[in-house]
Structures are given as C-alpha cells and as structure tokens.
Design an enzyme around this catalytic site. Sequence first.
Site, PDB file in Angstrom:
ATOM      1  N   ASP A  29       0.850  -1.192   0.000  1.00 56.26           N
ATOM      2  CA  ASP A  29       0.000   0.000   0.000  1.00 56.26           C
ATOM      3  C   ASP A  29       0.888   1.246   0.000  1.00 56.26           C
ATOM      4  OD1 ASP A  29      -3.211   0.536   1.002  1.00 56.26           O
ATOM      5  OD2 ASP A  29      -1.803   2.205   1.102  1.00 56.26           O
ATOM      6  N   ILE A  30       0.485   2.223  -0.800  1.00 54.21           N
ATOM      7  CA  ILE A  30       1.295   3.436  -0.962  1.00 54.21           C
ATOM      8  C   ILE A  30       1.269   4.300   0.297  1.00 54.21           C
ATOM      9  CG2 ILE A  30      -0.460   5.005  -1.919  1.00 54.21           C
ATOM     10  CD1 ILE A  30       1.574   5.619  -4.182  1.00 54.21           C
ATOM     11  N   ASN A  86     -12.888  -3.135   2.491  1.00 54.87           N
ATOM     12  CA  ASN A  86     -13.831  -2.020   2.602  1.00 54.87           C
ATOM     13  C   ASN A  86     -14.760  -2.073   1.403  1.00 54.87           C
ATOM     14  OD1 ASN A  86     -12.480  -1.052   4.899  1.00 54.87           O
ATOM     15  ND2 ASN A  86     -11.070   0.155   3.658  1.00 54.87           N
ATOM     16  N   VAL A  95     -10.958   2.974  -3.571  1.00 53.75           N
ATOM     17  CA  VAL A  95     -10.612   2.452  -4.898  1.00 53.75           C
ATOM     18  C   VAL A  95     -11.598   1.340  -5.247  1.00 53.75           C
ATOM     19  CG1 VAL A  95      -8.854   1.316  -6.284  1.00 53.75           C
ATOM     20  CG2 VAL A  95      -8.173   3.044  -4.607  1.00 53.75           C
ATOM     21  N   HIS A  99     -10.225  -5.260  -3.319  1.00 54.48           N
ATOM     22  CA  HIS A  99      -8.915  -5.571  -2.734  1.00 54.48           C
ATOM     23  C   HIS A  99      -9.072  -5.971  -1.282  1.00 54.48           C
ATOM     24  CE1 HIS A  99      -9.760  -1.250  -2.470  1.00 54.48           C
ATOM     25  NE2 HIS A  99      -9.154  -1.273  -1.299  1.00 54.48           N
ATOM     26  N   HIS A 101      -6.924  -5.834   2.209  1.00 50.71           N
ATOM     27  CA  HIS A 101      -5.764  -5.300   2.919  1.00 50.71           C
ATOM     28  C   HIS A 101      -5.208  -6.397   3.827  1.00 50.71           C
ATOM     29  CE1 HIS A 101      -6.891  -0.903   2.281  1.00 50.71           C
ATOM     30  NE2 HIS A 101      -8.042  -1.491   2.022  1.00 50.71           N
TER      31      HIS A 101
END
Length: 114
Positions: A29-30, A86, A95, A99, A101
């Site tokens: 993750d950025i 989420n 986004v 995905h 996490h």
Amino acid sequence: MDCIFCKIVEGTIPSKKVLENEHVVAFHDIQPAAPVHVLVIPKKHIASMNDVGQDDWGLMGEVLRAAQQVAQETGIAESGYRLVNNCGAEGGQVVYHLHVHVMGGEKLGPLNSK
Ligand code: AMP
Ligand code: ZN
C-alpha cells in the site's frame, strides 16, 4: 477503463509487488497504516464485494490464498495479522477495484474505532 488497480495489473502504474500469479497481484500500500500493509487484488476488474458474481468465488479463494502467502512471506503469519475489505461509501472504500488489505507487524487497534 480508468481504474488505478487495473493499471497496476497492466504495469502502466508502478507498484512494489510482493507476489503475482495468473489470478492475483499483491503489492505494498502506498500509504501504509501498519508496518506491513499489502493489498491483494484479483487481476480481473471486480469493483467491490457487491460485484462478486457466482463464477468469481474460485477467484476469491485465490485472493485469500494469496493473502495467506503474503502473511508468510512478509513474516507476520506467526505474530498475527488482519484482513480487511472495505465495501462501498460507508465501508470506506476509495478504490473501486476489489482488494483485501493484509495488515500486521504490530498489535493492531480494536475494530470498533471509527
Ligand atoms: P480502500 O479505502 O479500501 O479503497 O483502500 C484503497 C487503498 O489503496 C488505500 O489504502 C490507498 O493507500 C491504496 N492505494 C491507492 N493508490 C495506490 C497505489 N497507486 N499503489 C498502492 N496503493 C494505493
Ligand atoms: Zn480495475
């Protein structure tokens, strides 16, 4: 399609990949919210949990399999970790490419924080 995670799959946006196979990609993750914070995505564009179709459950298994592998490869499997998805506005999804996490590397806070 103007999807940032599809661009990561295509390689037109850079990412720090942890693993990749024919079904999924995992990358850091950025904006990490934990010492280890990796995102696992299906290569197929699925917008959110609400958009997982009947034919996609095998692929969702691949996402979870990759999450387990990420935990092992980043060294947090034994200490423990959290998987988060989420979904939608009130779930905090930003986004819209599904995905999971993978978060760990420290004692995480309780889930009831808002
Ligand atoms: P979510 O709120 O569940 O939709 O999470 C989206 C996550 O994607 C956030 O934790 C962002 O920090 C992360 N993110 C956004 N853009 C990138 C990117 N280019 N590379 C890696 N992670 C990203
Ligand atoms: Zn996408």
